[in-house]
Design a protein around this motif. Structure first.
Motif, mmCIF file in Angstrom:
data_model
loop_
_atom_site.group_PDB
_atom_site.id
_atom_site.type_symbol
_atom_site.label_atom_id
_atom_site.label_comp_id
_atom_site.label_asym_id
_atom_site.label_seq_id
_atom_site.Cartn_x
_atom_site.Cartn_y
_atom_site.Cartn_z
ATOM 1 N N ALA A 214 0.983 2.397 11.132
ATOM 2 C CA ALA A 214 1.232 0.967 10.919
ATOM 3 C C ALA A 214 2.662 1.091 9.403
ATOM 4 N N LEU A 215 1.484 2.330 8.789
ATOM 5 C CA LEU A 215 2.563 2.655 7.267
ATOM 6 C C LEU A 215 4.365 2.598 7.380
ATOM 7 N N LEU A 216 4.935 3.886 8.696
ATOM 8 C CA LEU A 216 5.330 4.508 8.729
ATOM 9 C C LEU A 216 6.542 3.672 9.464
ATOM 10 N N GLU A 217 6.138 3.673 10.439
ATOM 11 C CA GLU A 217 6.512 2.845 11.927
ATOM 12 C C GLU A 217 6.953 1.719 11.801
ATOM 13 N N ARG A 218 6.124 0.908 11.732
ATOM 14 C CA ARG A 218 5.603 -0.691 11.784
ATOM 15 C C ARG A 218 5.632 -1.371 10.527
ATOM 16 N N SER A 219 6.340 -0.946 9.764
ATOM 17 C CA SER A 219 6.567 -1.867 7.816
ATOM 18 C C SER A 219 7.429 -1.666 7.369
ATOM 19 N N PRO A 220 8.286 -2.091 6.812
ATOM 20 C CA PRO A 220 8.768 -1.956 5.771
ATOM 21 C C PRO A 220 9.220 -0.508 5.004
ATOM 22 N N LEU A 221 8.139 0.504 4.934
ATOM 23 C CA LEU A 221 8.601 1.698 4.990
ATOM 24 C C LEU A 221 9.010 2.762 6.408
ATOM 25 N N GLU A 222 9.298 1.958 6.745
ATOM 26 C CA GLU A 222 9.724 2.529 8.309
ATOM 27 C C GLU A 222 11.608 2.816 7.527
ATOM 28 N N GLY A 223 11.745 3.905 7.924
ATOM 29 C CA GLY A 223 13.215 5.041 7.986
ATOM 30 C C GLY A 223 12.952 5.191 6.214
ATOM 31 N N SER A 224 12.327 5.178 5.490
ATOM 32 C CA SER A 224 12.081 5.377 4.135
ATOM 33 C C SER A 224 12.639 6.846 4.106
ATOM 34 N N GLY A 225 11.786 8.242 4.894
ATOM 35 C CA GLY A 225 11.760 9.451 4.892
ATOM 36 C C GLY A 225 10.234 9.939 4.097
ATOM 37 N N LEU A 226 9.644 8.721 4.278
ATOM 38 C CA LEU A 226 8.448 9.375 3.717
ATOM 39 C C LEU A 226 7.564 9.968 4.268
ATOM 40 N N ILE A 227 7.034 10.754 4.885
ATOM 41 C CA ILE A 227 6.265 10.974 6.361
ATOM 42 C C ILE A 227 4.638 11.207 4.738
ATOM 43 N N ALA A 228 3.574 11.322 5.296
ATOM 44 C CA ALA A 228 2.139 11.360 5.511
ATOM 45 C C ALA A 228 2.234 12.847 5.234
ATOM 46 N N ALA A 229 1.576 13.043 4.150
ATOM 47 C CA ALA A 229 1.007 14.781 3.369
ATOM 48 C C ALA A 229 -0.296 15.477 3.988
ATOM 49 N N HIS A 230 -1.156 14.172 5.036
ATOM 50 C CA HIS A 230 -2.377 14.367 5.251
ATOM 51 C C HIS A 230 -2.111 13.600 7.022
ATOM 52 N N SER A 231 -2.532 14.421 8.086
ATOM 53 C CA SER A 231 -1.922 14.260 9.560
ATOM 54 C C SER A 231 -3.337 12.934 9.368
ATOM 55 N N GLY A 232 -3.781 11.964 9.105
ATOM 56 C CA GLY A 232 -4.537 10.719 9.723
ATOM 57 C C GLY A 232 -6.220 11.069 9.613
ATOM 58 N N VAL A 233 -5.906 11.582 9.069
ATOM 59 C CA VAL A 233 -7.790 12.706 8.571
ATOM 60 C C VAL A 233 -8.343 11.293 8.642
ATOM 61 N N PRO A 234 -9.236 10.920 9.052
ATOM 62 C CA PRO A 234 -10.457 9.754 8.268
ATOM 63 C C PRO A 234 -10.901 9.295 6.846
ATOM 64 N N THR A 235 -10.606 8.271 6.797
ATOM 65 C CA THR A 235 -11.249 8.434 4.665
ATOM 66 C C THR A 235 -12.212 7.373 5.161
ATOM 67 N N PHE A 236 -12.617 6.317 5.998
ATOM 68 C CA PHE A 236 -13.416 5.669 5.735
ATOM 69 C C PHE A 236 -14.373 4.989 7.246
ATOM 70 N N PRO A 237 -15.559 4.790 6.608
ATOM 71 C CA PRO A 237 -16.421 4.667 5.949
ATOM 72 C C PRO A 237 -17.040 6.217 5.140
ATOM 73 N N SER A 238 -17.072 6.413 4.650
ATOM 74 C CA SER A 238 -17.158 7.687 4.178
ATOM 75 C C SER A 238 -18.506 8.771 4.700
ATOM 76 N N TRP A 239 -19.297 7.504 4.841
ATOM 77 C CA TRP A 239 -20.752 8.405 6.141
ATOM 78 C C TRP A 239 -20.535 9.040 6.862
ATOM 79 N N ARG A 240 -19.540 7.861 7.949
ATOM 80 C CA ARG A 240 -18.741 8.292 9.057
ATOM 81 C C ARG A 240 -17.904 7.927 9.095
ATOM 82 N N PRO A 241 -16.516 8.518 8.853
ATOM 83 C CA PRO A 241 -14.903 8.140 9.101
ATOM 84 C C PRO A 241 -14.462 7.865 10.401
#
Length: 283
Positions: A214-241
């Protein structure tokens, strides 16, 4: 640490001069370059509250309003983690109110983690009851530091923008905590993209409250050249991400040595750590 220049007024608020507080002068300056990666961490610390199940949002909700004896223990454990990093983005930290025992948690973590520079961005001032803030901890003196209030339907979101010289290259680091609603998030990301112009190397890091696609493909960041440093590894909720809400986005000229979502379930979010190097400048 003095900011190097005044900052202009912007449509959605004021980007103003800010000062990074110096806790103490480091005995020897940290040098980053060939052979020495820069270690970054982004962590939503939830004011030092432990959340281990969904029902704790109800049964422990009072901890967002009142002090409790375990909070300082949590901060000390967080400080132990932060000592391993050079540049830290903190979200949901308290700037010193009743619930934190009138401890500025950003200053406390800077002292306990031996960071010579820190900055508090106060986003929602609830007086003595709560000081909702973002925080920056740094072992490097920033060349400049800007405090930006982000647009949105509900005020209270912000970004800390800092610049560093590393091995002859400039690094722009934007630390932020985005809104829950897609409409407000996109307003905020449009504003953030305007801050990225002319940057050689850029890092966006923080709790972004949405998936990386949603950040890189469906937001104003699209086409910015930014890439994700990690490939969508879940972070929330911490006890069962199950959802990746916390991200470090980087420009292509940045080389990633190591990236991890850390198994540190103290808050309701897991922290994201990154080791990076900058491509040498083109002469």
């Amino acid at each position: 640490m003095e900011s190097v220049k005044p900052f202009a007024r912007r449509f959605h608020g004021i980007s103003h001069r800010a000062q990074c507080q110096r806790v103490w002068q480091p005995q020897s300056p940290v040098s980053y370059g060939e052979g020495t990666p820069l270690r970054l961490l982004s962590f939503n610390v939830q004011v030092g509250n432990r959340t281990e199940r969904y029902h704790h949002y109800l049964t422990r909700c009072w901890q967002h309003l009142l002090p409790h004896r375990h909070r300082l223990d949590s901060l000390q454990q967080i400080a132990g983690l932060l000592r391993q990093y050079d540049l830290v983005a903190l979200q949901e930290v308290d700037g010193g109110s009743l619930r934190s025992g009138y401890i500025n948690q950003i200053e406390y973590l800077a002292q306990q983690g031996a960071f010579p520079y820190w900055y508090q961005q106060l986003n929602r001032n609830m007086g003595r009851f709560a000081q909702h803030s973002n925080g920056l901890l740094s072992r490097l003196p920033p060349e400049s530091l800007e405090d930006h209030k982000l647009p949105g339907l509900i005020p209270g979101r912000g970004a800390i923008v800092s610049r560093y010289q590393i091995d002859g290259s400039q690094l722009l680091v934007i630390m932020l905590h985005l809104s829950l609603s897609r409409r407000s998030r996109n307003q905020q990301l449009s504003y953030i993209r305007s801050l990225m112009r002319d940057a050689t190397h850029t890092v966006l890091m923080g709790d972004m409250n949405t998936q990386v696609a949603a950040l890189l493909e469906r937001s104003p960041l699209e086409g910015s050249g930014l890439i994700a440093a990690h490939s969508g590894v879940p972070t929330f909720p911490s006890w069962r991400p199950t959802r990746a809400l916390d991200h470090i986005l980087i420009s292509p000229g940045i080389r990633v040595d190591k990236v991890d979502v850390l198994d540190f379930p103290l808050s309701d979010h897991l922290p994201v750590g990154l080791e990076l190097r900058l491509a040498p400048p083109v002469h």
